[in-house]
Motif scaffolding. Structure first.
Motif, PDB file in Angstrom:
ATOM      1  N   GLN A 163       0.834  -1.219   0.000  1.00  0.00           N
ATOM      2  CA  GLN A 163       0.000   0.000   0.000  1.00  0.00           C
ATOM      3  C   GLN A 163       0.863   1.262   0.000  1.00  0.00           C
ATOM      4  O   GLN A 163       0.608   2.197  -0.750  1.00  0.00           O
ATOM      5  N   VAL A 164       1.891   1.240   0.844  1.00  0.00           N
ATOM      6  CA  VAL A 164       2.764   2.423   0.906  1.00  0.00           C
ATOM      7  C   VAL A 164       3.505   2.579  -0.428  1.00  0.00           C
ATOM      8  O   VAL A 164       3.669   3.694  -0.927  1.00  0.00           O
ATOM      9  N   LYS A 165       3.885   1.463  -1.014  1.00  0.00           N
ATOM     10  CA  LYS A 165       4.572   1.549  -2.315  1.00  0.00           C
ATOM     11  C   LYS A 165       3.650   2.177  -3.361  1.00  0.00           C
ATOM     12  O   LYS A 165       4.083   2.992  -4.177  1.00  0.00           O
ATOM     13  N   GLN A 166       2.390   1.787  -3.313  1.00  0.00           N
ATOM     14  CA  GLN A 166       1.423   2.380  -4.260  1.00  0.00           C
ATOM     15  C   GLN A 166       1.311   3.879  -4.057  1.00  0.00           C
ATOM     16  O   GLN A 166       1.238   4.652  -5.006  1.00  0.00           O
ATOM     17  N   LYS A 167       1.314   4.266  -2.789  1.00  0.00           N
ATOM     18  CA  LYS A 167       1.230   5.704  -2.467  1.00  0.00           C
ATOM     19  C   LYS A 167       2.470   6.438  -2.998  1.00  0.00           C
ATOM     20  O   LYS A 167       2.364   7.529  -3.547  1.00  0.00           O
ATOM     21  N   ILE A 168       3.632   5.777  -2.830  1.00  0.00           N
ATOM     22  CA  ILE A 168       4.881   6.386  -3.342  1.00  0.00           C
ATOM     23  C   ILE A 168       4.785   6.529  -4.861  1.00  0.00           C
ATOM     24  O   ILE A 168       5.136   7.556  -5.434  1.00  0.00           O
ATOM     25  N   GLU A 169       4.285   5.464  -5.505  1.00  0.00           N
ATOM     26  CA  GLU A 169       4.205   5.463  -6.970  1.00  0.00           C
ATOM     27  C   GLU A 169       3.291   6.592  -7.459  1.00  0.00           C
ATOM     28  O   GLU A 169       3.651   7.369  -8.345  1.00  0.00           O
ATOM     29  N   GLN A 170       2.121   6.664  -6.858  1.00  0.00           N
ATOM     30  CA  GLN A 170       1.157   7.668  -7.295  1.00  0.00           C
ATOM     31  C   GLN A 170       1.701   9.082  -7.069  1.00  0.00           C
ATOM     32  O   GLN A 170       1.665   9.921  -7.962  1.00  0.00           O
ATOM     33  N   PHE A 171       2.248   9.283  -5.893  1.00  0.00           N
ATOM     34  CA  PHE A 171       2.777  10.605  -5.554  1.00  0.00           C
ATOM     35  C   PHE A 171       3.910  10.981  -6.515  1.00  0.00           C
ATOM     36  O   PHE A 171       3.962  12.080  -7.040  1.00  0.00           O
ATOM     37  N   THR A 172       4.804  10.002  -6.741  1.00  0.00           N
ATOM     38  CA  THR A 172       5.944  10.255  -7.638  1.00  0.00           C
ATOM     39  C   THR A 172       5.433  10.646  -9.013  1.00  0.00           C
ATOM     40  O   THR A 172       5.878  11.650  -9.600  1.00  0.00           O
ATOM     41  N   ASN A 173       4.500   9.868  -9.534  1.00  0.00           N
ATOM     42  CA  ASN A 173       4.011  10.153 -10.891  1.00  0.00           C
ATOM     43  C   ASN A 173       3.367  11.528 -10.969  1.00  0.00           C
ATOM     44  O   ASN A 173       3.590  12.268 -11.928  1.00  0.00           O
ATOM     45  N   GLU A 174       2.604  11.858  -9.948  1.00  0.00           N
ATOM     46  CA  GLU A 174       1.932  13.162  -9.977  1.00  0.00           C
ATOM     47  C   GLU A 174       2.934  14.322  -9.956  1.00  0.00           C
ATOM     48  O   GLU A 174       2.741  15.321 -10.645  1.00  0.00           O
ATOM     49  N   VAL A 175       3.987  14.163  -9.170  1.00  0.00           N
ATOM     50  CA  VAL A 175       4.985  15.244  -9.102  1.00  0.00           C
ATOM     51  C   VAL A 175       5.797  15.295 -10.399  1.00  0.00           C
ATOM     52  O   VAL A 175       5.973  16.350 -11.006  1.00  0.00           O
ATOM     53  N   VAL A 176       6.246  14.114 -10.838  1.00  0.00           N
ATOM     54  CA  VAL A 176       7.110  14.083 -12.019  1.00  0.00           C
ATOM     55  C   VAL A 176       6.334  14.551 -13.266  1.00  0.00           C
ATOM     56  O   VAL A 176       6.861  15.311 -14.090  1.00  0.00           O
ATOM     57  N   ASN A 177       5.066  14.140 -13.362  1.00  0.00           N
ATOM     58  CA  ASN A 177       4.282  14.545 -14.546  1.00  0.00           C
ATOM     59  C   ASN A 177       3.733  15.955 -14.455  1.00  0.00           C
ATOM     60  O   ASN A 177       3.100  16.432 -15.396  1.00  0.00           O
ATOM     61  N   GLY A 178       3.913  16.565 -13.320  1.00  0.00           N
ATOM     62  CA  GLY A 178       3.454  17.947 -13.170  1.00  0.00           C
ATOM     63  C   GLY A 178       1.972  18.068 -12.831  1.00  0.00           C
ATOM     64  O   GLY A 178       1.408  19.168 -12.863  1.00  0.00           O
ATOM     65  N   GLU A 179       1.323  16.948 -12.479  1.00  0.00           N
ATOM     66  CA  GLU A 179      -0.102  17.036 -12.100  1.00  0.00           C
ATOM     67  C   GLU A 179      -0.249  17.663 -10.722  1.00  0.00           C
ATOM     68  O   GLU A 179      -1.228  18.325 -10.425  1.00  0.00           O
ATOM     69  N   ARG A 180       0.703  17.386  -9.857  1.00  0.00           N
ATOM     70  CA  ARG A 180       0.685  17.961  -8.513  1.00  0.00           C
ATOM     71  C   ARG A 180       1.474  19.272  -8.576  1.00  0.00           C
ATOM     72  O   ARG A 180       2.611  19.293  -9.063  1.00  0.00           O
TER      73      ARG A 180
END
Ligand SMILES: O=P(O)(O)OC[C@H]1O[C@](O)(CO)[C@@H](O)[C@@H]1O
Length: 539
Positions: free
Chosen positions: A123-140
């Motif tokens: 679960q924590v890995k999924q959270k890391i993945e989602q957060f990472t993607n959002e920051v890297v893709n500029g969505e966050r």
């Protein structure tokens, strides 16, 4: 089942090693190579993309067998099982030691107090993945709707060294985000980093397992104050995230609950880069690369768990290190990586190795009368050749060294790579063979300087040759040293997973800090009183 609790020096194999040592301590490795053409093959382990040659050590087959017997006599196999199965092997802190669970496959099971921890880890890995993607893709985005350009990791010790080393080592795989690390309580550190930042486009990752560490909280507060000069309190939720086991204290700091990445007390700080402590790594190189790092470590875990000790890389390296530490009385070990990318590797290992195994009481709490721990130091080759190699080659101290190299470089410049690797190979050859007086004479050397040009050789090295520096191979390499630490702790009959030795200084610093506003100090030793008062008068 508790860890085995056996005094190593009371074992038969230790006694045999002691006797055997007398017969081999003066043997020159050059002669061992001359006597046995198969020596290099016999003492080389080829596994995956690793080629580990430990033949340039002051061991014979007999030594090696005694060392393997020592591992068996000290019940290493059982200890490995205890660790991987989540038993409370960190007995002084009442915790399991399960950094290996962080990199285990999603489908595996690992129980702590009857609960399988793998689903939580996933679960924590999924959270890391989602957060990472959002920051890297500029969505966050930040509080002015701008994308993030910079990441600041605020942490110290295990909450800094692992992420900092890996981000530096894998910079070839990095994305557009610029990463910074703030660790020291020295205000000059945080202020130099702040100078480079724009509050609108910077994300802060506060990493502290306990969330009580003075350095990290001071730096986080300084950064928060600076941030609030240009942003409102609400903006903190967009710009600050935390990694901790202490959820309550993170919330009191003002970090939004959704921005907390949990970790567990069964992850030791110095072994935590595989957890959410590695968030900055994931942000810097992308989640897929972070996952490859974890997969590499998992491959090494499997190797360590199942491979026969004779061909088990961490076990063999640990035993050889014990041989030098406890029989040759070598005090330190050098780690020389022939890769500029591994510039911070020795610094990183220092915490893992010295915080874990710098202990002087055994598992019964009794004082130990044999050496534990090793001093670890090193710098990349070839730079180190021009710095401290003189002492390794011709000094009086015995310094076993690990030479780490990669057969392929990441940038295609074969000329540089060939020069680098020629040095990598030449140094271990020189350390092995040295140069005799006759060889010096044959070079036409002036007679009065002949002794100064003689190299005794017989200086031990391990060569760890890896195909290429990738997230996966780095994961394997780090895990290899983690398991070496574990094996040594088992053999020395010490607890490797607490670190009470760092507490006393912290306590005294807290006391002294309060005294800066008092009248002249008088209740310390006279040296500390004088120094304290000197500072108070001049600050
Ligand atoms: O992550 P924390 O709790 O801030 O601790 C940081 C570091 O401090 C230590 O406890 C000791 O200095 C390390 O073991 C740890 O990695």
């Amino acid at each position: 089942m508790a860890l085995p609790n056996i005094n190593p020096t009371a074992t038969d194999s230790w006694k045999r090693l002691g006797e055997h040592f007398k017969t081999v301590k003066n043997v020159h490795m050059k002669d061992l190579f001359a006597q046995d053409k198969e020596r290099a093959d016999k003492f080389t382990i080829k596994w995956d993309d690793f080629y580990v040659d430990f033949s340039k050590n002051r061991i014979t087959e007999e030594t090696f067998n005694y060392l393997l017997e020592l591992a068996n006599e000290l019940k290493l196999k059982d200890a490995i099982k205890s660790q991987f199965s989540g038993e409370t092997i960190n007995q002084t802190e009442g915790r399991a030691v399960l950094h290996t669970a962080l990199r285990a496959p999603k489908t595996s099971e690992c129980y702590v107090d009857g609960t399988n921890v793998i689903p939580e880890v996933s679960q924590v890995k999924q959270k890391i993945e989602q957060f990472t993607n959002e920051v890297v893709n500029g969505e966050r985005k930040g509080f002015t709707e701008k994308v993030f350009t910079d990441i600041v990791n605020i942490g110290i010790g295990g909450s800094d060294l692992g992420p900092a080393m890996v981000v530096d080592a894998l910079q070839y795989y990095k994305n557009h985000l610029t990463t910074h690390f703030v660790s020291n309580v020295d205000g000059d550190h945080v202020n130099e980093v702040i100078k480079k930042l724009n509050p609108e486009t910077t994300l802060f990752v506060v990493v502290s397992k306990t969330f009580t560490t003075q350095e990290t909280l001071s730096n986080a507060n300084t950064i928060k104050e600076w941030f609030l000069k240009s942003a409102s309190e609400e903006a903190i939720a967009k710009h600050f995230v935390a990694v901790s086991t202490n959820i309550q204290s993170v919330k009191s700091f003002g970090i939004d609950e959704n921005n907390i990445f949990p970790m567990w007390d069964w992850v030791g700080g110095r072994f935590s880069l595989w957890s959410a402590v590695g968030l900055t790594i994931s942000l810097a190189i992308g989640f897929n690369n972070f996952e490859s790092l974890l997969n590499g470590a998992n491959k090494m875990d499997e190797h360590f768990k199942s491979e026969d000790f004779k061909t088990n890389i961490p076990v063999v390296l640990a035993l050889i290190s014990i041989w030098y530490n406890n029989f040759f009385k070598a005090e330190s070990e050098a780690v020389i990586a022939y890769s500029q990318y591994l510039n911070q590797f020795a610094t990183y290992l220092q915490q893992g190795i010295m915080e874990s195994n710098g202990k002087s009481v055994d598992r019964n709490g009794n004082p130990i009368d044999y050496e534990t721990g090793t001093l670890i130091w090193g710098e990349p080759g070839t730079n180190s050749q021009h710095a401290f190699f003189q002492l390794i080659h011709q000094g009086t101290k015995l310094i076993p060294a690990d030479f780490i190299g990669f057969t392929k470089s990441l940038h295609s410049n074969q000329d540089h790579q060939d020069k680098l690797i020629s040095n990598f190979l030449a140094q271990t050859e020189a350390l092995l063979n040295g140069k005799t007086e006759q060889e010096v004479i044959d070079e036409g050397t002036r007679s009065d300087i002949i002794p100064f040009k003689v190299f005794k050789g017989n200086k031990p090295t391990n060569t760890i040759f890896i195909n290429k520096l990738t997230p996966e191979s780095l994961g394997k390499l780090i895990a290899m040293y983690e398991h070496k630490i574990f094996v040594q702790g088992i053999i020395w009959n010490i607890f490797s997973y607490d670190q009470f030795g760092v507490e006393l200084g912290k306590q005294l610093a807290t006391k002294i800090l309060k005294e800066f506003n008092d009248s002249a100090a008088s209740d310390h030793d006279s040296s500390t009183n004088n120094l304290l008062n000197y500072y108070k008068n001049l600050k």
